[in-house]
Design a protein around this motif. Structure first.
Motif, mmCIF file in Angstrom:
data_model
loop_
_atom_site.group_PDB
_atom_site.id
_atom_site.type_symbol
_atom_site.label_atom_id
_atom_site.label_comp_id
_atom_site.label_asym_id
_atom_site.label_seq_id
_atom_site.Cartn_x
_atom_site.Cartn_y
_atom_site.Cartn_z
ATOM 1 N N TYR A 111 0.437 -3.792 -1.006
ATOM 2 C CA TYR A 111 0.201 -4.562 0.227
ATOM 3 C C TYR A 111 1.017 -5.863 0.201
ATOM 4 O O TYR A 111 1.683 -6.210 1.186
ATOM 5 N N GLU A 114 4.754 -5.151 0.626
ATOM 6 C CA GLU A 114 5.060 -4.763 2.013
ATOM 7 C C GLU A 114 4.965 -5.976 2.946
ATOM 8 O O GLU A 114 5.725 -6.089 3.896
ATOM 9 N N LYS A 119 6.687 -5.917 6.592
ATOM 10 C CA LYS A 119 6.237 -4.661 7.214
ATOM 11 C C LYS A 119 4.752 -4.660 7.550
ATOM 12 O O LYS A 119 4.253 -3.702 8.113
ATOM 13 N N ILE A 120 4.034 -5.705 7.130
ATOM 14 C CA ILE A 120 2.612 -5.772 7.476
ATOM 15 C C ILE A 120 2.506 -6.585 8.759
ATOM 16 O O ILE A 120 2.585 -7.815 8.744
ATOM 17 N N ASN A 122 -0.002 -5.937 11.103
ATOM 18 C CA ASN A 122 -1.397 -6.042 11.498
ATOM 19 C C ASN A 122 -2.131 -6.997 10.563
ATOM 20 O O ASN A 122 -2.221 -6.750 9.371
ATOM 21 N N ARG A 145 -1.101 4.525 0.852
ATOM 22 C CA ARG A 145 -0.333 3.407 1.411
ATOM 23 C C ARG A 145 -1.048 2.807 2.622
ATOM 24 O O ARG A 145 -1.672 3.525 3.400
ATOM 25 N N TYR A 146 -0.884 1.505 2.771
ATOM 26 C CA TYR A 146 -1.572 0.775 3.840
ATOM 27 C C TYR A 146 -1.152 1.254 5.228
ATOM 28 O O TYR A 146 -1.994 1.496 6.097
ATOM 29 N N HIS A 147 0.167 1.431 5.440
ATOM 30 C CA HIS A 147 0.638 1.818 6.778
ATOM 31 C C HIS A 147 0.063 3.159 7.217
ATOM 32 O O HIS A 147 -0.335 3.331 8.360
ATOM 33 N N GLU A 148 0.054 4.086 6.239
ATOM 34 C CA GLU A 148 -0.461 5.418 6.560
ATOM 35 C C GLU A 148 -1.947 5.350 6.891
ATOM 36 O O GLU A 148 -2.434 6.043 7.779
ATOM 37 N N LYS A 151 -2.233 3.888 10.354
ATOM 38 C CA LYS A 151 -1.742 4.871 11.330
ATOM 39 C C LYS A 151 -2.790 5.976 11.540
ATOM 40 O O LYS A 151 -3.071 6.375 12.663
#
Lengths: 366, 47
Positions: A111, A114, A119-120, A122, A145-148, A151
């Motif tokens: 995290y 990223e 890329k973070i 939010n 992963r955080y993004h996944e 999403k």
């Protein structure tokens, strides 16, 4: 198995509430139930995870420090926490690593990096807490992963296919743990091996080596399947952790299929920066595999194990098959199973001297 | 496995085979759980 049953027990209200509650309360319910689970199982781990979650979020998103200082503090604290826990584990017999710490620290390092990459986007503490307090993957990974995660949350809707896929995954996971790991390999296999006459010392040592590696694999892959299955019940598709690693025909391929979430993490955050900065891929491989070794435990045995994995990968890059013939592929598979098993002897024994004794038997040096 | 069965057998047969396969796994799991002492957490996983 007791821990697994408790995970199932806590997962039931988690799943029911995640579909019964209005969407705005779902993440909160996930955080509370996961928090209750970890508080019940390991209060110290609950305290560490809570401290990391709030501390890291405040540091990265709310403090007025320079970006580089924020990232530096975050990474140093996280690495010190994991390193000290692993060191204490190596030094003191009675110390156990706080539940799930190896995984949630790496999730937070991910995290932070990223965030550094921009890329973070939010900045919701609710998402961050839900990412950290996510029961299925909390104790044994995968290192999702955080993004996944975000999403999946945004796309999340009731889908019966997820339920059937989740149920199948859990059944296969429990089967790997119970039938293959506990019954076939431990209860039957280990007993069969221990009954082998001492005059066949080589065969006994060899079979023990293979059995312990396969047992570790099936148990670990089984628990990962269960974690992925429960996540599917909640509407999240968590990354796979194993992709038939023992069908790989060289060590490089093996490590792209074995404990994939950890190896992908180390590829992205250790190998790629080192290999591109120093322009020395070999250095990247050695550093990555040693860190993967030390991630398991900070000890001389795991250091050697990591180095042996690096040597395996480097050798495989020299002997890469020019043709993909059937014989060559299968010889490669036999090599992978044997190389990984033999290199893992060093971590299967508490004392290095015991491992050396087994190596002497295996290589006819007795 | 299910996709393979659907591709090679009529739907009903494929469904029966997969149901039997799951049942077989369930029975084996139950048998294993009552005949084997549960294993503790092993250090490899890093608990």
């Amino acid at each position: 198995m007791e821990l697994l049953l408790e995970v199932f027990l806590f997962s039931i209200p988690l799943i029911i509430l995640s579909w019964a509650l209005p969407k705005r309360f779902v993440l909160l319910s996930q955080i509370i139930i996961t928090g209750a689970f970890i508080l019940y199982k390991s209060p110290i781990s609950f305290l560490i995870l809570t401290f990391i979650s709030f501390g890291n979020f405040y540091l990265l998103h709310k403090s007025n420090l320079k970006n580089s200082i924020k990232i530096g503090i975050s990474l140093v604290v996280l690495i010190l926490l994991i390193a000290s826990a692993k060191l204490l584990f190596s030094i003191h017999d009675h110390w156990i690593i706080p539940l799930g710490m190896s995984y949630y620290i790496f999730r937070n390092i991910h995290y932070t990096i990223e965030y550094y990459k921009g890329k973070i986007l939010n900045e919701s503490i609710l998402f961050y807490l839900a990412y950290n307090f996510f029961l299925p993957v909390l104790i044994i990974g995968p290192i999702n992963r955080y993004h996944e995660f975000v999403k999946d949350w945004q796309r999340r809707r009731f889908n019966s296919e997820y339920f059937s896929a989740g149920l199948q995954r859990i059944l296969y996971g429990v089967s790997k743990v119970m039938i293959v790991g506990n019954y076939l390999l431990t209860a039957k296999g280990a007993v069969f091996i221990s009954d082998i006459d001492d005059s066949h010392a080589w065969l006994k040592a060899y079979l023990e080596t293979i059995e312990s590696v396969l047992n570790a694999y099936f148990q670990f892959a089984g628990y990962s399947d269960i974690a992925i299955g429960i996540s599917l019940f909640l509407g999240y598709r968590i990354m796979d952790n194993f992709n038939y690693p023992f069908l790989a025909s060289n060590m490089q391929e093996f490590w792209s299929k074995y404990h994939m979430s950890l190896s992908a993490f180390c590829r992205d955050y250790i190998y790629t920066p080192i290999a591109s900065f120093y322009r020395k891929p070999l250095l990247g491989i050695i550093a990555t595999m040693i860190i993967i070794g030390l991630w398991h435990e900070i000890s001389f045995s795991f250091l050697i194990w990591g180095a042996l994995q690096a040597i395996g990968i480097i050798l495989s890059s020299f002997f890469k098959a020019s043709s993909d013939s059937f014989i060559r592929k299968n010889l490669g598979r036999i090599f992978v199973l044997n190389y990984f098993s033999l290199s893992s002897v060093v971590i299967h024994y508490d004392e290095l001297a015991q491992a050396l004794h087994v190596y002497k038997v295996l290589f006819f040096l007795n | 496995m299910y996709r393979f069965l659907i591709a090679h057998f009529p739907n009903r047969i494929a469904n029966i085979i997969i149901a039997l396969w799951y049942l077989f796994l369930l029975i084996l799991n139950l048998y294993s759980s009552i005949s084997v002492e549960p294993q503790g957490a092993f250090r490899y996983v890093g608990w």
